[in-house]
Design a protein around this motif. Structure first.
Motif, PDB file in Angstrom:
ATOM      1  N   ALA A   1      11.244   4.688  -9.028  1.00 54.47           N
ATOM      2  CA  ALA A   1      12.239   4.417 -10.246  1.00 54.47           C
ATOM      3  C   ALA A   1      11.410   3.227 -11.087  1.00 54.47           C
ATOM      4  CB  ALA A   1      13.789   4.009  -9.992  1.00 54.47           C
ATOM      5  N   PRO A   2      11.942   3.356 -12.244  1.00 53.72           N
ATOM      6  CA  PRO A   2      11.329   2.354 -13.647  1.00 53.72           C
ATOM      7  C   PRO A   2      11.515   1.001 -13.027  1.00 53.72           C
ATOM      8  CG  PRO A   2      11.942   4.212 -14.557  1.00 53.72           C
ATOM      9  CD  PRO A   2      12.611   4.601 -13.049  1.00 53.72           C
ATOM     10  N   GLU A   3      12.785   0.842 -12.415  1.00 51.68           N
ATOM     11  CA  GLU A   3      13.387  -0.463 -12.139  1.00 51.68           C
ATOM     12  C   GLU A   3      12.460  -1.218 -10.865  1.00 51.68           C
ATOM     13  OE1 GLU A   3      15.222   2.136 -12.633  1.00 51.68           O
ATOM     14  OE2 GLU A   3      16.735   1.664 -13.714  1.00 51.68           O
ATOM     15  N   GLN A   4      11.944  -0.330  -9.923  1.00 50.02           N
ATOM     16  CA  GLN A   4      11.394  -0.579  -8.798  1.00 50.02           C
ATOM     17  C   GLN A   4       9.810  -0.898  -9.361  1.00 50.02           C
ATOM     18  OE1 GLN A   4      12.086   2.910  -6.556  1.00 50.02           O
ATOM     19  NE2 GLN A   4      13.155   1.741  -5.065  1.00 50.02           N
ATOM     20  N   LEU A   5       9.497  -0.099 -10.138  1.00 46.47           N
ATOM     21  CA  LEU A   5       8.087  -0.225 -10.966  1.00 46.47           C
ATOM     22  C   LEU A   5       8.002  -1.624 -11.584  1.00 46.47           C
ATOM     23  CD1 LEU A   5       7.005   3.253 -11.995  1.00 46.47           C
ATOM     24  CD2 LEU A   5       5.910   1.928  -9.957  1.00 46.47           C
ATOM     25  N   ALA A   6       8.954  -1.856 -12.350  1.00 50.82           N
ATOM     26  CA  ALA A   6       9.068  -3.132 -13.090  1.00 50.82           C
ATOM     27  C   ALA A   6       9.045  -4.289 -12.268  1.00 50.82           C
ATOM     28  CB  ALA A   6      10.290  -3.165 -14.009  1.00 50.82           C
ATOM     29  N   ALA A   7       9.778  -4.226 -11.043  1.00 52.63           N
ATOM     30  CA  ALA A   7       9.912  -5.251  -9.994  1.00 52.63           C
ATOM     31  C   ALA A   7       8.407  -5.772  -9.469  1.00 52.63           C
ATOM     32  CB  ALA A   7      10.940  -4.960  -9.276  1.00 52.63           C
ATOM     33  N   LEU A   8       7.906  -4.519  -9.266  1.00 51.01           N
ATOM     34  CA  LEU A   8       6.438  -4.706  -8.724  1.00 51.01           C
ATOM     35  C   LEU A   8       5.635  -5.350  -9.518  1.00 51.01           C
ATOM     36  CD1 LEU A   8       6.327  -1.366  -6.597  1.00 51.01           C
ATOM     37  CD2 LEU A   8       6.182  -3.628  -5.547  1.00 51.01           C
ATOM     38  N   ALA A   9       5.769  -4.868 -10.730  1.00 53.44           N
ATOM     39  CA  ALA A   9       4.567  -5.328 -11.863  1.00 53.44           C
ATOM     40  C   ALA A   9       4.794  -6.903 -12.227  1.00 53.44           C
ATOM     41  CB  ALA A   9       4.754  -4.594 -12.949  1.00 53.44           C
TER      42      ALA A   9
ATOM     43  N   VAL B   1       0.860  -1.241  -0.118  1.00 57.36           N
ATOM     44  CA  VAL B   1      -0.284   0.077   0.030  1.00 57.36           C
ATOM     45  C   VAL B   1       0.847   1.206   0.136  1.00 57.36           C
ATOM     46  CG1 VAL B   1      -1.717   1.347   1.240  1.00 57.36           C
ATOM     47  CG2 VAL B   1      -1.911  -1.187   1.122  1.00 57.36           C
ATOM     48  N   ASN B   2       1.953   1.290   0.809  1.00 52.21           N
ATOM     49  CA  ASN B   2       2.836   2.475   0.805  1.00 52.21           C
ATOM     50  C   ASN B   2       3.497   2.534  -0.558  1.00 52.21           C
ATOM     51  OD1 ASN B   2       2.340   2.614   3.245  1.00 52.21           O
ATOM     52  ND2 ASN B   2       4.163   1.706   4.334  1.00 52.21           N
ATOM     53  N   GLN B   3       4.060   1.675  -1.095  1.00 55.08           N
ATOM     54  CA  GLN B   3       4.372   1.762  -2.452  1.00 55.08           C
ATOM     55  C   GLN B   3       3.669   2.403  -3.639  1.00 55.08           C
ATOM     56  OE1 GLN B   3       7.753   1.201  -2.342  1.00 55.08           O
ATOM     57  NE2 GLN B   3       7.149   0.612  -0.278  1.00 55.08           N
ATOM     58  N   LYS B   4       2.318   2.186  -3.279  1.00 58.37           N
ATOM     59  CA  LYS B   4       1.338   2.478  -4.249  1.00 58.37           C
ATOM     60  C   LYS B   4       1.098   4.295  -3.845  1.00 58.37           C
ATOM     61  CE  LYS B   4      -3.609   2.201  -5.833  1.00 58.37           C
ATOM     62  NZ  LYS B   4      -4.744   1.458  -5.730  1.00 58.37           N
ATOM     63  N   GLN B   5       1.099   4.435  -2.875  1.00 54.61           N
ATOM     64  CA  GLN B   5       1.124   5.965  -2.466  1.00 54.61           C
ATOM     65  C   GLN B   5       2.100   6.888  -2.882  1.00 54.61           C
ATOM     66  OE1 GLN B   5       0.379   5.806   1.796  1.00 54.61           O
ATOM     67  NE2 GLN B   5      -1.697   5.252   1.784  1.00 54.61           N
ATOM     68  N   ARG B   6       3.434   6.253  -3.007  1.00 54.77           N
ATOM     69  CA  ARG B   6       4.342   6.762  -3.468  1.00 54.77           C
ATOM     70  C   ARG B   6       4.941   6.582  -4.894  1.00 54.77           C
ATOM     71  NH1 ARG B   6       9.336   3.997  -2.236  1.00 54.77           N
ATOM     72  NH2 ARG B   6      10.485   6.002  -1.985  1.00 54.77           N
ATOM     73  N   ARG B   7       4.082   6.149  -5.515  1.00 53.77           N
ATOM     74  CA  ARG B   7       4.292   5.550  -7.029  1.00 53.77           C
ATOM     75  C   ARG B   7       5.360   6.355  -7.831  1.00 53.77           C
ATOM     76  NH1 ARG B   7       2.889   5.040 -12.233  1.00 53.77           N
ATOM     77  NH2 ARG B   7       2.538   2.843 -13.142  1.00 53.77           N
ATOM     78  N   GLU B   8       4.705   7.862  -7.856  1.00 53.55           N
ATOM     79  CA  GLU B   8       5.434   8.588  -8.546  1.00 53.55           C
ATOM     80  C   GLU B   8       6.849   8.963  -8.266  1.00 53.55           C
ATOM     81  OE1 GLU B   8       4.002  10.060 -11.321  1.00 53.55           O
ATOM     82  OE2 GLU B   8       2.057   8.937 -10.780  1.00 53.55           O
ATOM     83  N   ARG B   9       7.209   8.526  -6.981  1.00 51.02           N
ATOM     84  CA  ARG B   9       8.714   8.488  -6.574  1.00 51.02           C
ATOM     85  C   ARG B   9       9.600   7.425  -6.770  1.00 51.02           C
ATOM     86  NH1 ARG B   9       5.923  11.102  -2.360  1.00 51.02           N
ATOM     87  NH2 ARG B   9       6.500   9.441  -0.959  1.00 51.02           N
TER      88      ARG B   9
END
Length: 310
Positions: free
Chosen positions: A291-299, A281-289
């Motif tokens: 990095a692309p690599e972090q978003l890719a890892a979550l996806a 939930v916390n990662q979603k709240q700070r999604r804009e901050r």
């Protein structure tokens, strides 16, 4: 003419038990009898249970023990069940070269993936420490990496690493193992790309395993001195994110997919607890901050909001 001993009720009951057991074995091919089974009018399952108890407590003569062993009695039914499952695990290993089976895996009509998941859990090998040690040794004799949590990584990671090693042993070149290259239905190429990208986030043991196979991290492109928005955080922030990723991956491996609810707490191999539900939930709240690599890892771990838009 029957002897006086033969006329004693206890002796007659003993002979009746043996005869009932012989009939059952000849018909079923073994003597693994359910407790409530009645052979004809004789309570064979209960009688065999009584004999096992007498054997364990030292109240059985050697002569009777020998007769039962000749009949084919299973003294320890728990060990008999373990041996059956161990045989299925051995068959799975012969095909896959690893015991890092997914939960849905089967072999010899046994749900071997679920069984391996169960025995890896604390206490899964039984409460008796001597028996548990013996069972662990039997599994290690098939695959020394049967319990990847002891190494510090997940079953999913171990399975892909084993498949990569097998591809290389068969003559494949690392440069040719790209996304889309699979083994037993697993996309080893995609996994390898992720390991190279996230090499510095892996444990020391994981990096050593990959280095043995010639795997190195993907070289980073040279960047300007100015830190761009969304750069991967350094220090404790990066470590905390990686811990969250590992906890989420462990949850998905155990549960067969999905994302935990807000209140879920994941127990990690090192004995610590991770509030994985709150972390997502916390990662979603700070999604804009992120990095692309972090978003890719979550996806990659099924977090839908982290996936790039159309």
């Amino acid at each position: 003419m029957p002897t006086p001993t033969d006329t004693k009720p206890a002796h007659r009951n003993w002979r009746r038990g043996l005869e009932a057991g012989l009939r059952y074995r000849e018909r079923e091919g073994g003597l693994e009898v359910p407790y409530d089974h009645v052979e004809g009018a004789y309570p064979l399952g209960r009688w065999l249970s009584d004999q096992r108890r007498a054997f364990r407590t030292g109240q059985m003569s050697g002569e009777r023990a020998a007769e039962l062993e000749a009949l084919g009695i299973v003294w320890d039914t728990a060990d008999a069940g373990f041996e059956r499952n161990l045989g299925a695990a051995r068959a799975y290993y012969e095909l896959h070269g690893t015991l890092a089976a997914p939960r849905h895996a089967t072999a010899l009509d046994v749900a071997v993936g679920q069984w391996l998941t169960n025995v890896r859990r604390p206490g899964g090998l039984g409460k008796d420490p001597v028996r548990a040690e013996r069972r662990a040794a039997a599994l290690a004799a098939i695959d020394e990496d049967w319990n990847p949590a002891e190494r510090g990584w997940t079953v999913d990671w171990q399975r892909h690493q084993a498949y990569l090693a097998q591809l290389l042993a068969e003559g494949a070149r690392l440069s040719a193992i790209v996304p889309g290259v699979t083994r037993h239905g697993e996309d080893v190429g995609r996994w390898l790309t992720t390991q190279r990208r996230d090499f510095d986030r892996l444990t020391e043991g994981q990096r050593a395993r990959l280095a043995e196979l010639g795997v190195k991290k993907t070289p980073r492109a040279r960047q300007t001195p100015a830190k761009p928005a969304g750069a991967v955080p350094a220090g404790r922030g990066a470590a905390a994110f990686q811990t969250g990723i590992q906890a989420l991956a462990q949850y998905r491996e155990r549960e067969g997919g999905g994302v935990p609810g807000r209140g879920h707490v994941e127990e990690l191999p090192d004995g610590s607890s991770h509030r994985t539900g709150v972390w997502v939930v916390n990662q979603k709240q700070r999604r804009e901050r992120l990095a692309p690599e972090q978003l890719a890892a979550l996806a990659e771990l099924g977090v839908e909001w982290a996936a790039p838009g159309p």
